[in-house]
Scaffold this motif. Sequence first.
Motif, PDB file in Angstrom:
ATOM      1  N   PRO A  29       0.846  -1.201   0.000  1.00 54.17           N
ATOM      2  CA  PRO A  29       0.000   0.000   0.000  1.00 54.17           C
ATOM      3  C   PRO A  29       0.880   1.249   0.000  1.00 54.17           C
ATOM      4  N   THR A  30       0.639   2.149  -0.949  1.00 55.52           N
ATOM      5  CA  THR A  30       1.480   3.338  -1.111  1.00 55.52           C
ATOM      6  C   THR A  30       0.619   4.561  -1.324  1.00 55.52           C
ATOM      7  N   ILE A  31       0.939   5.624  -0.586  1.00 58.54           N
ATOM      8  CA  ILE A  31       0.249   6.893  -0.764  1.00 58.54           C
ATOM      9  C   ILE A  31       1.316   7.950  -1.021  1.00 58.54           C
ATOM     10  N   VAL A  32       1.211   8.639  -2.151  1.00 55.36           N
ATOM     11  CA  VAL A  32       2.183   9.668  -2.524  1.00 55.36           C
ATOM     12  C   VAL A  32       1.510  11.032  -2.514  1.00 55.36           C
ATOM     13  N   GLY A  33       2.328  12.068  -2.379  1.00 55.94           N
ATOM     14  CA  GLY A  33       1.822  13.437  -2.406  1.00 55.94           C
ATOM     15  C   GLY A  33       1.086  13.829  -1.132  1.00 55.94           C
ATOM     16  N   VAL A  34       1.633  13.452   0.035  1.00 52.11           N
ATOM     17  CA  VAL A  34       1.022  13.785   1.323  1.00 52.11           C
ATOM     18  C   VAL A  34       1.793  14.962   1.924  1.00 52.11           C
ATOM     19  N   PRO A  35       1.260  16.190   1.802  1.00 52.03           N
ATOM     20  CA  PRO A  35       1.970  17.358   2.327  1.00 52.03           C
ATOM     21  C   PRO A  35       2.189  17.248   3.832  1.00 52.03           C
ATOM     22  N   GLY A  36       3.415  17.497   4.274  1.00 52.13           N
ATOM     23  CA  GLY A  36       3.737  17.499   5.700  1.00 52.13           C
ATOM     24  C   GLY A  36       3.831  16.125   6.332  1.00 52.13           C
TER      25      GLY A  36
END
Length: 66
Positions: free
Chosen positions: A31-38
Amino acid sequence: MYLMLAARGIVVERGCLLSRTAITGRKFGIPTIVGVPGATARITDGSLIEIDGANGRVLVLEESAS
């Protein structure tokens, strides 16, 4: 890359669906989540998190004691 293979999930601040991190996560079923500010400021080392890759959600369950 070896750290990615040992990971049970990946959260990164920068990137998009076509980034190397996202593609590698998909390739290995991580499971990968990209573009998470901060993300690096909000998730401290050793924190327990829950990742919902289908909806792009990251939940901090328990903060690190350090």
